[in-house]
Design an enzyme around this catalytic site. Structure first.
Site, PDB file in Angstrom:
ATOM      1  N   TYR A 146      -3.201   4.122  -2.956  1.00  0.00           N
ATOM      2  CA  TYR A 146      -3.050   4.456  -1.527  1.00  0.00           C
ATOM      3  C   TYR A 146      -2.121   5.649  -1.306  1.00  0.00           C
ATOM      4  CZ  TYR A 146      -5.697   0.428  -0.011  1.00  0.00           C
ATOM      5  OH  TYR A 146      -6.719  -0.452   0.228  1.00  0.00           O
TER       6      TYR A 146
ATOM      7  N   HIS B 148       0.821  -1.221   0.000  1.00  0.00           N
ATOM      8  CA  HIS B 148       0.000   0.000   0.000  1.00  0.00           C
ATOM      9  C   HIS B 148       0.859   1.276   0.000  1.00  0.00           C
ATOM     10  CE1 HIS B 148      -4.009  -2.065   1.361  1.00  0.00           C
ATOM     11  NE2 HIS B 148      -3.482  -2.571   0.251  1.00  0.00           N
TER      12      HIS B 148
HETATM   13  C1  G6P Z   1      -7.834  -2.942  -1.754  1.00  0.00           C
HETATM   14  C2  G6P Z   1      -6.662  -3.335  -0.944  1.00  0.00           C
HETATM   15  C3  G6P Z   1      -6.991  -4.409   0.009  1.00  0.00           C
HETATM   16  C4  G6P Z   1      -8.195  -4.092   0.824  1.00  0.00           C
HETATM   17  C5  G6P Z   1      -9.340  -3.742  -0.068  1.00  0.00           C
HETATM   18  C6  G6P Z   1     -10.482  -3.185   0.740  1.00  0.00           C
HETATM   19  O1  G6P Z   1      -8.043  -3.806  -2.763  1.00  0.00           O
HETATM   20  O2  G6P Z   1      -5.575  -3.709  -1.718  1.00  0.00           O
HETATM   21  O3  G6P Z   1      -5.879  -4.591   0.836  1.00  0.00           O
HETATM   22  O4  G6P Z   1      -8.544  -5.175   1.618  1.00  0.00           O
HETATM   23  O5  G6P Z   1      -8.994  -2.785  -1.003  1.00  0.00           O
HETATM   24  O6  G6P Z   1     -11.658  -3.286   0.031  1.00  0.00           O
HETATM   25  P1  G6P Z   1     -13.049  -3.038   0.724  1.00  0.00           P
HETATM   26  O7  G6P Z   1     -14.058  -3.367  -0.297  1.00  0.00           O
HETATM   27  O8  G6P Z   1     -13.071  -3.920   1.928  1.00  0.00           O
HETATM   28  O9  G6P Z   1     -13.023  -1.593   1.120  1.00  0.00           O
END
Ligand code: G6P
Length: 436
Positions: free
Chosen positions: A255, A202
């Site tokens: 990020y 991230h």
């Molecule tokens: C991204 C990140 C993941 C995280 C996800 C959250 O893909 O790389 O590390 O878990 O987003 O997604 P959400 O739908 O849970 O907000």
């Protein structure tokens, strides 16, 4: 590894992402002969485990393959003699996430699941649990590989590398998301794009982008300067300042907006939390809808609605990683692993996110050397934060915790760090026995 009939154990098996994992194993059955998949969860996750586990069973039945799905709350029993253990659990479920996201906003600090104080709190809750799982692995299946995608994935992987003997690789879907973003911008298929990555989980940049092997970084950066974006489901997409992105000359992951566009991101997070709730609140609704769908006895595929989640494609990346280890493929995948000198500017024993050759011995990072001063400082400071946060999580050490949060570039002062820390410890006290 020549063994036939692999045993896979998934901790956090009741997760809404599980159908993707099952689909990944079904798709690769010819090269990856999986015999038993144990989906493990805790008492609080029992209902979800049953719903998603039954969907997994229907998916396997439809495929006609000789794979057995087992649902259990007995982690040790499941782990025994496993070949691969994957982890996708969330300590404290989504309610803990929502608290992580909300608390920092009170102080005008970003509230996010993995970045800043939110990710710090999640790390404190998660690291002791993963170390506990590793004790079981050391005892009950010492040759197994741990493939972790529980967040904060980089920190969790580093804690395992520093404190256990378990063979361990961390995963994230951001690198593949960046490649597909570039493919979209260039209007070409994903398999024609490759990238050189530098950084941490991230906190990663693509320093070079290639189309059929030709370096097209400048073209992609210019398109971004002119407004093309690589969107992520869970992160807002403000256009990059054109001169900023041109002068950076590389592609930042989504990020990095929390750092480069901190003011806008905080402002938006505060207004979102008032209007519709934090991302965790939104995700809770998406999950409820997904589990309603999963209950349908006629459903026997991964429903497309799962794509609404930011973590889509995680599990597929996991299956492909497992296959490369099992088949000793020596192909290149982007994973989290111990630096071992790949980035000369970082300690050897910390975990980085990098292109690695994957074979039966694990992940071998491709040499990167020194990093540009444009990004070196930020990587250094966030890595220091991570190292301190891991110490805090493992030893329950208040002083390391305070230093970790104070050093974090998104926290403005030691006074704010202390207030946030004290509140994190209070609101998570049931999950943080190490601080007692
Ligand atoms: C991204 C990140 C993941 C995280 C996800 C959250 O893909 O790389 O590390 O878990 O987003 O997604 P959400 O739908 O849970 O907000």
């Amino acid at each position: 590894m020549s063994k036939k009939g692999l045993k896979i154990v998934t901790i956090g098996g009741g997760s809404s992402y599980t159908p993707e994992l099952i689909e990944g194993f079904i798709k690769r059955y010819d090269e990856l002969p999986v015999k038993d998949i144990y989906l493990v969860d805790v008492e609080e996750g029992k209902e979800k485990l049953e719903i998603v586990g039954n969907l997994a069973k229907r998916m396997v039945e439809k495929s006609g393959l000789d794979i057995n799905i087992h649902l259990t709350l007995d982690r040790r029993e499941a782990i025994k003699d496993a070949d691969f253990v994957t982890t996708q659990f969330r300590v404290g479920q989504l309610d803990a996430r929502i608290k992580d996201e909300s608390l920092p906003l009170k102080y005008g600090v970003i509230g996010q699941e993995t970045t800043g104080p939110g990710g710090f709190a999640k790390g404190l809750r998660t690291i002791p649990v993963i170390l506990d799982i590793c004790k079981d692995i050391e005892e009950l299946c010492p040759n197994a590989w741990l493939i972790n995608f529980t967040n904060p994935s980089g920190m969790v992987t580093e804690a395992v590398a520093k404190y256990t003997k378990v063979k361990n690789i961390g995963l994230c879907n951001v690198p593949i998301g960046m490649r597909s973003g570039a493919a979209k911008i260039m209007d070409v298929s994903l398999d024609r794009i490759s990238m050189d990555y530098v950084g941490l989980n991230h906190l990663v940049w693509a320093t070079n982008v290639y189309l059929d092997g030709k370096n097209i970084t400048a073209e992609v950066v210019e398109k971004m300067a002119q407004g093309s974006s690589m969107s992520m489901k869970n992160i807002s997409n403000y256009p990059w300042e054109p001169e900023f992105i041109r002068s950076l000359g590389m592609v930042p992951c989504g990020y990095l907006r929390y750092y480069y566009q901190m003011d806008k991101m905080v402002e938006e997070a505060i207004s979102d939390s008032k209007e519709k709730g934090t991302r965790g609140v939104v995700v809770k609704k998406v999950e409820e809808e997904l589990f309603e769908l999963y209950k349908d006895k006629d459903l026997d595929i991964k429903p497309p609605q799962l794509e609404q989640r930011g973590g889509a494609h995680y599990s597929d990346a996991a299956c492909s990683l497992i296959s490369s280890i099992y088949n000793n493929k020596k192909d290149i995948q982007t994973v989290n692993t111990v630096n071992n000198g790949a980035i000369s500017d970082l300690p050897d024993n910390v975990v980085i996110e990098a292109n690695c050759v994957i074979d039966k011995y694990g992940a071998h990072p491709i040499n990167i050397g020194h990093i540009s001063p444009k990004i070196r400082g930020l990587i250094h400071v966030v890595k220091s934060y991570e190292e301190l946060a891991i110490e805090a999580a493992v030893h329950g050490d208040y002083h390391s915790a305070l230093q970790a949060l104070t050093v974090h570039p998104l926290v403005p002062s030691s006074a704010v760090a202390k207030k946030i820390l004290d509140e994190i410890l209070e609101q998570n006290k049931d999950y943080l026995p190490q601080f007692k």
